[in-house]
Design a protein around this motif. Structure first.
Motif, short mmCIF file in Angstrom:
data_model
loop_
_atom_site.label_atom_id
_atom_site.label_comp_id
_atom_site.label_asym_id
_atom_site.label_seq_id
_atom_site.Cartn_x
_atom_site.Cartn_y
_atom_site.Cartn_z
N ILE A 125 1.00 -4.07 -47.58
CA ILE A 125 0.32 -5.08 -45.99
C ILE A 125 1.28 -6.53 -46.56
N ILE A 128 -1.14 -10.24 -40.28
CA ILE A 128 -0.84 -8.71 -40.85
C ILE A 128 0.78 -8.32 -39.70
N TRP A 162 2.26 -2.87 -41.80
CA TRP A 162 0.97 -1.85 -42.40
C TRP A 162 1.45 -0.67 -42.41
N ALA A 210 -1.99 2.49 -45.84
CA ALA A 210 -2.92 1.27 -45.04
C ALA A 210 -3.89 1.93 -44.26
N GLU A 264 -1.56 1.55 -37.62
CA GLU A 264 -0.69 -0.34 -37.52
C GLU A 264 -1.05 -0.54 -36.61
N ALA A 316 -3.73 -3.40 -36.24
CA ALA A 316 -3.70 -4.08 -37.27
C ALA A 316 -2.90 -5.09 -36.98
N ARG A 317 -2.00 -4.81 -37.08
CA ARG A 317 -1.04 -6.41 -35.93
C ARG A 317 -1.14 -7.20 -36.08
#
Length: 183
Positions: A41, A49, A52, A56, A64, A67-68
């Motif tokens: 990460i 972030i 990812w 993860a 992804e 999370a980004r």
């Protein structure tokens, strides 16, 4: 005329080379990230972030795109630990070193499904385009910690009788006697 045209052609050639190297670097990062068993990460200089990997996703449950751009502590840290985590991970901006850079920390983690896990974070920092980025290599150690706890618990009990281990009892009794004699 001709000199300007040559300058344009040369510039275009250089730009193609720069973009090709950039694509190759991105592809290498993608391949490494996909092959890694631990979560990789990366947070940008604002603590969001920026990278990812698949591990993860496997560990924390977020794809992804989910999370980004999110703050790491808001995504994977249980509520009761977020303030402390944010203080410890405050290595954004132009920092060269922070209190956790170069450290491996055992931290509580939170999966997307709400399940708490135990994680180890190996933390480092890099400068990319003159901006500080934090890289966390994260491993889920929940099963290992549970196994260690079971072993510790079993070590305190006699395997035949199921009663507290006599050697442990006598060691603690001896320590108490010695402490009482000193006082």
């Amino acid at each position: 005329g001709l000199g300007f045209s040559l300058l344009i052609v040369g510039s275009m050639h250089m730009m193609r080379e720069v973009f090709a190297r950039h694509r190759l670097a991105e592809e290498r990062l993608r391949v490494i990230g996909a092959a890694a068993q631990d979560a990789i990460i990366m947070m940008d200089n604002k603590g969001r972030i920026a990278f990812w990997n698949e591990a993860a996703r496997r560990i924390f449950g977020y794809d992804e795109p989910e999370a980004r751009g999110k703050k790491l502590h808001e995504l994977i840290v249980p509520q009761q630990y977020r303030v402390d985590f944010e203080k410890r991970m405050d290595v954004v901006g132009e920092a060269v070193e922070g209190p956790v850079i170069g450290q491996t920390l055992e931290l509580a983690g939170l999966r997307k499904d709400g399940k708490e896990i135990v994680t180890e974070h190996s933390i480092s920092g890099v400068s990319i385009d003159r901006n500080w980025h934090t890289i966390c290599i994260v491993r889920d150690v929940t099963e290992r910690k549970q196994f260690e706890e079971r072993i510790r618990h079993l070590a305190n009990y006699d395997s035949l009788t199921g009663l507290p281990n006599r050697m442990l009892f006598y060691d603690r009794l001896s320590q108490a006697i010695n402490l009482a004699q000193r006082n």
